[in-house]
Design a protein around this motif. Structure first.
Motif, PDB file in Angstrom:
ATOM      1  N   LEU A   1      56.700  30.256 -30.971  1.00 32.76           N
ATOM      2  CA  LEU A   1      55.652  30.802 -30.640  1.00 32.76           C
ATOM      3  C   LEU A   1      55.494  30.863 -29.087  1.00 32.76           C
ATOM      4  N   HIS A   2      55.801  29.643 -28.280  1.00 32.91           N
ATOM      5  CA  HIS A   2      55.618  29.391 -27.077  1.00 32.91           C
ATOM      6  C   HIS A   2      56.883  29.494 -26.232  1.00 32.91           C
ATOM      7  N   GLY A   3      58.039  29.864 -26.769  1.00 29.20           N
ATOM      8  CA  GLY A   3      59.303  29.597 -26.251  1.00 29.20           C
ATOM      9  C   GLY A   3      59.998  28.534 -26.151  1.00 29.20           C
ATOM     10  N   ASN A   4      61.342  28.427 -25.489  1.00 31.60           N
ATOM     11  CA  ASN A   4      62.035  27.166 -25.743  1.00 31.60           C
ATOM     12  C   ASN A   4      62.272  26.976 -24.278  1.00 31.60           C
ATOM     13  N   ALA A   5      61.934  25.704 -23.968  1.00 31.84           N
ATOM     14  CA  ALA A   5      62.079  24.898 -22.445  1.00 31.84           C
ATOM     15  C   ALA A   5      63.457  24.451 -22.182  1.00 31.84           C
ATOM     16  N   VAL A  21      56.112  30.515 -22.535  1.00 30.08           N
ATOM     17  CA  VAL A  21      54.864  31.167 -22.173  1.00 30.08           C
ATOM     18  C   VAL A  21      54.030  30.277 -21.330  1.00 30.08           C
ATOM     19  N   LEU A  22      53.664  30.700 -20.024  1.00 27.75           N
ATOM     20  CA  LEU A  22      52.966  29.923 -18.786  1.00 27.75           C
ATOM     21  C   LEU A  22      51.818  30.284 -18.973  1.00 27.75           C
ATOM     22  N   PHE A  23      50.757  29.216 -18.373  1.00 29.76           N
ATOM     23  CA  PHE A  23      49.489  29.572 -18.298  1.00 29.76           C
ATOM     24  C   PHE A  23      49.241  30.774 -17.623  1.00 29.76           C
ATOM     25  N   GLY A  24      48.223  31.462 -18.403  1.00 32.60           N
ATOM     26  CA  GLY A  24      48.009  32.617 -17.310  1.00 32.60           C
ATOM     27  C   GLY A  24      48.626  34.019 -18.124  1.00 32.60           C
ATOM     28  N   GLU A  25      49.628  33.608 -19.214  1.00 30.26           N
ATOM     29  CA  GLU A  25      50.176  34.686 -19.653  1.00 30.26           C
ATOM     30  C   GLU A  25      49.951  34.791 -21.291  1.00 30.26           C
ATOM     31  N   GLN A  26      50.093  35.947 -21.697  1.00 32.85           N
ATOM     32  CA  GLN A  26      49.727  36.042 -23.205  1.00 32.85           C
ATOM     33  C   GLN A  26      51.043  36.030 -24.087  1.00 32.85           C
ATOM     34  N   GLU A  28      45.374  29.368 -30.206  1.00 33.16           N
ATOM     35  CA  GLU A  28      45.814  30.519 -30.910  1.00 33.16           C
ATOM     36  C   GLU A  28      47.266  30.970 -30.499  1.00 33.16           C
ATOM     37  N   PRO A  29      47.935  31.285 -31.210  1.00 35.30           N
ATOM     38  CA  PRO A  29      47.615  32.111 -32.618  1.00 35.30           C
ATOM     39  C   PRO A  29      47.633  31.224 -33.644  1.00 35.30           C
ATOM     40  N   ALA A  30      48.128  29.868 -33.366  1.00 36.05           N
ATOM     41  CA  ALA A  30      48.133  28.847 -34.468  1.00 36.05           C
ATOM     42  C   ALA A  30      46.874  28.841 -35.198  1.00 36.05           C
TER      43      ALA A  30
END
Length: 263
Positions: A132-136, A177-182, A211-213
């Motif tokens: 959901l938040h990507g892969n570092a 997903v960085l802070f400030g991004e949807q 969210e969205p979790a």
């Protein structure tokens, strides 16, 4: 029938089972958590890692991101028994998708490890994994979208290339997903669809406040799914759960797998 047996019975008899995982599944592997006592944001200023700063000051963003990446991946982390139990349930056809809030890549490692140890690697498709938040462990070009492994790019940044750039001339950014991004709309839509379509929905190691979790167990419950929550702390979704386990995920998940698959 105790709580774990109820969950195992639901998974075994349901048509579709989906798992959502959060930081609590990776903490036993040593992966630092971001919030709470001794979380990463106790030592770093999250305001330095916004999308706005990446756009306005990419060199400064990358200099700070180097320090954060060393914190997150300075040690070698390996999947634990909870990751492997979910991967095995997926391999054996009992779990239909994993949605994860984590960016550490350990679910992918677990799937590969379980497949390598399997006597039959031809049994079905790969278990869908929605990060959901990507892969570092990846970076992507902000211009052309090319994705590549993060480590060589961070090595270039450590050697003074700030910011590191793609062959097209665009600037690389962490593939998270960085802070400030949807979150991308397609990711959110897919996660919500999986929750609504599930007969069993497991929320594992997640605080269920982001969210969205946060809304996914409620969507699953509203559609008639059996909802199980496995985490050490209370969550805002406890009221919709059919089963709540306040035990260590590395003990609970292998037990659930054993009950589902039987002797």
């Amino acid at each position: 029938m105790d709580d774990l047996e109820r969950l195992a019975d639901a998974i075994g008899n349901g048509a579709t089972a989906v798992a959502l995982t959060g930081a609590g599944i990776s903490a036993p592997s040593g992966v630092p958590t971001f919030r709470g006592d001794d979380g990463v944001w106790e030592r770093f200023d999250e305001g330095q890692f916004t999308y706005g700063r990446f756009r306005s000051d990419p060199a400064g963003f990358w200099a700070d991101r180097l320090d954060l990446q060393r914190e997150l991946f300075g040690d070698e982390f390996a999947p634990n028994a909870a990751h492997e139990a979910l991967a095995a349930l997926g391999r054996d056809g009992h779990l239909d998708a994993i949605l994860t809030q984590n960016t550490d890549g350990l679910h992918g490692d677990a799937a590969a490890s379980v497949a390598d140890r399997s006597a039959d690697e031809s049994g079905g498709d790969d278990l869908p994994l929605l990060e959901l938040h990507g892969n570092a462990r990846r970076v992507r070009c902000a211009d052309c979208g090319t994705r590549t492994a993060a480590e060589p790019i961070f090595d270039r940044a450590a050697d003074g290339e700030l910011p590191p750039t793609c062959d097209c001339g665009g600037i690389y950014r962490p593939d998270v997903v960085l802070f400030g991004e949807q979150l991308p709309g397609a990711v959110i839509q897919r996660a919500r669809s999986l929750a609504r379509e599930s007969d069993v929905f497991l929320a594992i190691g997640s605080s269920l406040v982001v969210e969205p979790a946060a809304s996914l167990p409620r969507l699953a419950a509203a559609s008639g799914a059996t909802v199980g929550i496995v985490t050490l702390d209370r969550t805002p979704c406890d009221g919709v759960a059919d089963v709540i386990c306040r035990d260590d995920v590395v003990e609970v998940l292998p037990d659930i797998r054993a009950l589902v698959e039987g002797p």
